[in-house]
Scaffold this motif. Structure first.
Motif, PDB file in Angstrom:
ATOM      1  N   ILE A 184      -2.547  -2.862 -11.282  1.00 48.54           N
ATOM      2  CA  ILE A 184      -2.857  -3.938 -10.352  1.00 48.54           C
ATOM      3  C   ILE A 184      -2.561  -3.400  -8.959  1.00 48.54           C
ATOM      4  O   ILE A 184      -1.826  -2.416  -8.811  1.00 48.54           O
ATOM      5  CB  ILE A 184      -2.018  -5.208 -10.606  1.00 48.54           C
ATOM      6  N   VAL A 185      -3.128  -4.012  -7.936  1.00 47.40           N
ATOM      7  CA  VAL A 185      -2.799  -3.647  -6.561  1.00 47.40           C
ATOM      8  C   VAL A 185      -2.629  -4.923  -5.755  1.00 47.40           C
ATOM      9  O   VAL A 185      -3.192  -5.968  -6.101  1.00 47.40           O
ATOM     10  CB  VAL A 185      -3.845  -2.718  -5.914  1.00 47.40           C
ATOM     11  N   THR A 186      -1.859  -4.842  -4.673  1.00 42.39           N
ATOM     12  CA  THR A 186      -1.544  -6.039  -3.902  1.00 42.39           C
ATOM     13  C   THR A 186      -2.246  -6.065  -2.547  1.00 42.39           C
ATOM     14  O   THR A 186      -1.839  -6.789  -1.645  1.00 42.39           O
ATOM     15  CB  THR A 186      -0.027  -6.186  -3.717  1.00 42.39           C
ATOM     16  N   PRO A 225      -2.066  -9.040   2.051  1.00 40.59           N
ATOM     17  CA  PRO A 225      -1.515  -9.206   0.701  1.00 40.59           C
ATOM     18  C   PRO A 225      -2.384 -10.113  -0.179  1.00 40.59           C
ATOM     19  O   PRO A 225      -2.593 -11.285   0.115  1.00 40.59           O
ATOM     20  CB  PRO A 225      -0.142  -9.825   0.954  1.00 40.59           C
ATOM     21  N   GLU A 226      -2.882  -9.553  -1.263  1.00 44.36           N
ATOM     22  CA  GLU A 226      -3.668 -10.270  -2.260  1.00 44.36           C
ATOM     23  C   GLU A 226      -3.392  -9.629  -3.615  1.00 44.36           C
ATOM     24  O   GLU A 226      -3.071  -8.449  -3.693  1.00 44.36           O
ATOM     25  CB  GLU A 226      -5.165 -10.186  -1.963  1.00 44.36           C
ATOM     26  N   MET A 227      -3.552 -10.400  -4.671  1.00 46.14           N
ATOM     27  CA  MET A 227      -3.401  -9.868  -6.025  1.00 46.14           C
ATOM     28  C   MET A 227      -4.766  -9.435  -6.536  1.00 46.14           C
ATOM     29  O   MET A 227      -5.702 -10.236  -6.588  1.00 46.14           O
ATOM     30  CB  MET A 227      -2.799 -10.913  -6.957  1.00 46.14           C
ATOM     31  N   HIS A 228      -4.898  -8.167  -6.891  1.00 47.30           N
ATOM     32  CA  HIS A 228      -6.161  -7.602  -7.358  1.00 47.30           C
ATOM     33  C   HIS A 228      -5.950  -6.846  -8.660  1.00 47.30           C
ATOM     34  O   HIS A 228      -4.842  -6.363  -8.945  1.00 47.30           O
ATOM     35  CB  HIS A 228      -6.731  -6.613  -6.333  1.00 47.30           C
ATOM     36  N   GLY A 229      -7.024  -6.700  -9.404  1.00 49.63           N
ATOM     37  CA  GLY A 229      -7.050  -5.746 -10.488  1.00 49.63           C
ATOM     38  C   GLY A 229      -7.097  -4.338  -9.924  1.00 49.63           C
ATOM     39  O   GLY A 229      -6.968  -4.124  -8.713  1.00 49.63           O
ATOM     40  N   PRO A 230      -7.275  -3.336 -10.772  1.00 48.59           N
ATOM     41  CA  PRO A 230      -7.303  -1.950 -10.294  1.00 48.59           C
ATOM     42  C   PRO A 230      -8.476  -1.717  -9.350  1.00 48.59           C
ATOM     43  O   PRO A 230      -9.488  -2.436  -9.421  1.00 48.59           O
ATOM     44  CB  PRO A 230      -7.445  -1.134 -11.579  1.00 48.59           C
ATOM     45  N   PRO A 231      -8.369  -0.745  -8.444  1.00 44.00           N
ATOM     46  CA  PRO A 231      -9.485  -0.431  -7.548  1.00 44.00           C
ATOM     47  C   PRO A 231     -10.776  -0.252  -8.340  1.00 44.00           C
ATOM     48  O   PRO A 231     -10.842   0.537  -9.284  1.00 44.00           O
ATOM     49  CB  PRO A 231      -9.028   0.867  -6.877  1.00 44.00           C
ATOM     50  N   LEU A 276       9.946  -8.478  -9.194  1.00 42.12           N
ATOM     51  CA  LEU A 276       9.636  -7.634  -8.043  1.00 42.12           C
ATOM     52  C   LEU A 276       8.620  -6.585  -8.483  1.00 42.12           C
ATOM     53  O   LEU A 276       8.816  -5.928  -9.507  1.00 42.12           O
ATOM     54  CB  LEU A 276      10.914  -6.955  -7.533  1.00 42.12           C
ATOM     55  N   VAL A 277       7.537  -6.460  -7.716  1.00 36.97           N
ATOM     56  CA  VAL A 277       6.454  -5.549  -8.092  1.00 36.97           C
ATOM     57  C   VAL A 277       6.071  -4.706  -6.898  1.00 36.97           C
ATOM     58  O   VAL A 277       5.869  -5.231  -5.783  1.00 36.97           O
ATOM     59  CB  VAL A 277       5.207  -6.333  -8.576  1.00 36.97           C
ATOM     60  N   ILE A 278       5.961  -3.399  -7.117  1.00 39.35           N
ATOM     61  CA  ILE A 278       5.300  -2.547  -6.135  1.00 39.35           C
ATOM     62  C   ILE A 278       4.153  -1.839  -6.831  1.00 39.35           C
ATOM     63  O   ILE A 278       4.286  -1.408  -7.992  1.00 39.35           O
ATOM     64  CB  ILE A 278       6.254  -1.534  -5.462  1.00 39.35           C
ATOM     65  N   THR A 279       3.041  -1.743  -6.154  1.00 41.66           N
ATOM     66  CA  THR A 279       1.846  -1.127  -6.713  1.00 41.66           C
ATOM     67  C   THR A 279       1.473   0.090  -5.878  1.00 41.66           C
ATOM     68  O   THR A 279       2.105   0.387  -4.865  1.00 41.66           O
ATOM     69  CB  THR A 279       0.688  -2.137  -6.749  1.00 41.66           C
ATOM     70  N   GLY A 280       0.417   0.775  -6.304  1.00 38.65           N
ATOM     71  CA  GLY A 280       0.002   1.963  -5.575  1.00 38.65           C
ATOM     72  C   GLY A 280      -0.596   1.669  -4.214  1.00 38.65           C
ATOM     73  O   GLY A 280      -0.634   2.543  -3.341  1.00 38.65           O
ATOM     74  N   HIS A 281      -1.052   0.433  -4.024  1.00 45.97           N
ATOM     75  CA  HIS A 281      -1.688   0.043  -2.776  1.00 45.97           C
ATOM     76  C   HIS A 281      -1.243  -1.369  -2.430  1.00 45.97           C
ATOM     77  O   HIS A 281      -1.364  -2.276  -3.257  1.00 45.97           O
ATOM     78  CB  HIS A 281      -3.215   0.088  -2.898  1.00 45.97           C
TER      79      HIS A 281
END
Length: 294
Positions: A196-198, A212-218, A242-247
């Motif tokens: 997921i990415v934020t 900041p938005e909640m998205h599926g993978p690129p 708590l979540v950190i994503t690649g983007h």
């Protein structure tokens, strides 16, 4: 119709700049945005018990990563390990240079090995997923594998994470065959990679502003949407705090979890590009992912 899952200002985890250039968002977690992608530093400098680098940014990121690590952990420092969520160019761009510089083990899922030991290139990006100019630029993105076979090691079969006690790795394929995420159950902290990415990755505007938005993978580099949907459902079921994503920025809290659950429940409408999903046969190591651990 594109459905957006907007995250609120209060969903963004507080960060602190300590002089290293990295933003600290937990006692033992900091990240640095390398143009378009996050590089994560695990370890508490106050404890003095080592640290781990998670992903390695772009091909231009090596010097910045080394300087950031030295400022955070001390001159001459090197990590106990490098953990790869996956091997796309924006996550493995400086991997060869850093592995040579530090001479430390690089851990990854075996299904990602062909892209990390020089054997195979990723499938081509899908430039026609829509949503912005970034997607149209993807044919220019590098696809060639890196080659760190000298340092490459398989993640432990018991799902423990080397040099990260209390964490476990999760196979979260879809964006790539051997994509992994990391989870610490004690405080429900998640490092999701690109499962997921934020922030949106198809629009240059969103990439630059980090909205900041909640998205599926690129979308442009995700070949298997069925696996991607299962992976998002798995992550949502863990109820992370708590979540950190690649983007995108690190996010936390109840509203973040609600957005993650909505993404999982309505994945087709929110994440999958209409008329553009594709599944290509990935390169495979000598054994299947499960067999490789037997």
């Amino acid at each position: 119709m594109v459905v957006q899952l907007s995250l609120e200002t209060g969903d963004i985890a507080p960060t602190e700049e300590t002089g290293s250039g990295a933003l600290v968002f937990a006692a033992d977690l900091a990240y640095r945005l390398m143009s378009i992608v996050n590089v994560i530093f695990y370890g508490d400098p106050a404890m003095g018990n080592g640290w781990v680098l998670i992903d390695t940014g772009l091909p231009t990121s090596k010097n910045t990563i080394v300087k950031t690590a030295q400022a955070r952990f001390g001159q001459g420092t090197r990590p106990a390990a490098i953990i790869m969520t996956h091997g796309h160019f924006d996550h493995s761009g400086s991997l060869e240079a850093l592995a040579r510089h530090w001479k430390v083990p690089v851990y990854a899922h075996p299904l990602e090995f062909p892209y990390l030991d020089g054997r195979a290139s990723y499938p081509p990006a899908d430039a026609l997923v829509g949503g912005g100019a970034m997607a149209l630029l993807t044919p220019l993105f590098p696809r060639s594998p890196v080659d760190v076979r000298q340092w490459l090691k398989m993640l432990p079969p018991d799902q423990s994470v080397p040099a990260m006690p209390g964490w476990k790795w999760l196979h979260t394929p879809g964006h790539s065959p051997g994509h992994i995420s990391l989870f610490r159950e004690s405080d429900r902290t998640m490092i999701a990679g690109d499962a997921i990415v934020t922030t949106g990755q198809e629009s240059i505007y969103e990439v630059m502003t980090q909205k900041p938005e909640m998205h599926g993978p690129p979308r442009y580099l995700t070949p298997d949407w069925e696996d991607a949907e299962r992976s998002v459902a798995m992550l949502a079921n863990l109820e992370p705090e708590l979540v950190i994503t690649g983007h995108g920025p690190p996010v936390r809290g109840e509203h973040m979890r609600a957005c993650l659950h909505e993404l999982a429940a309505n994945f087709s409408a929110i994440a999958i590009p209409e008329g553009r999903p594709y599944v290509l046969d990935p390169a495979k190591p000598g054994k299947s992912g499960n067999d490789a651990y037997r």
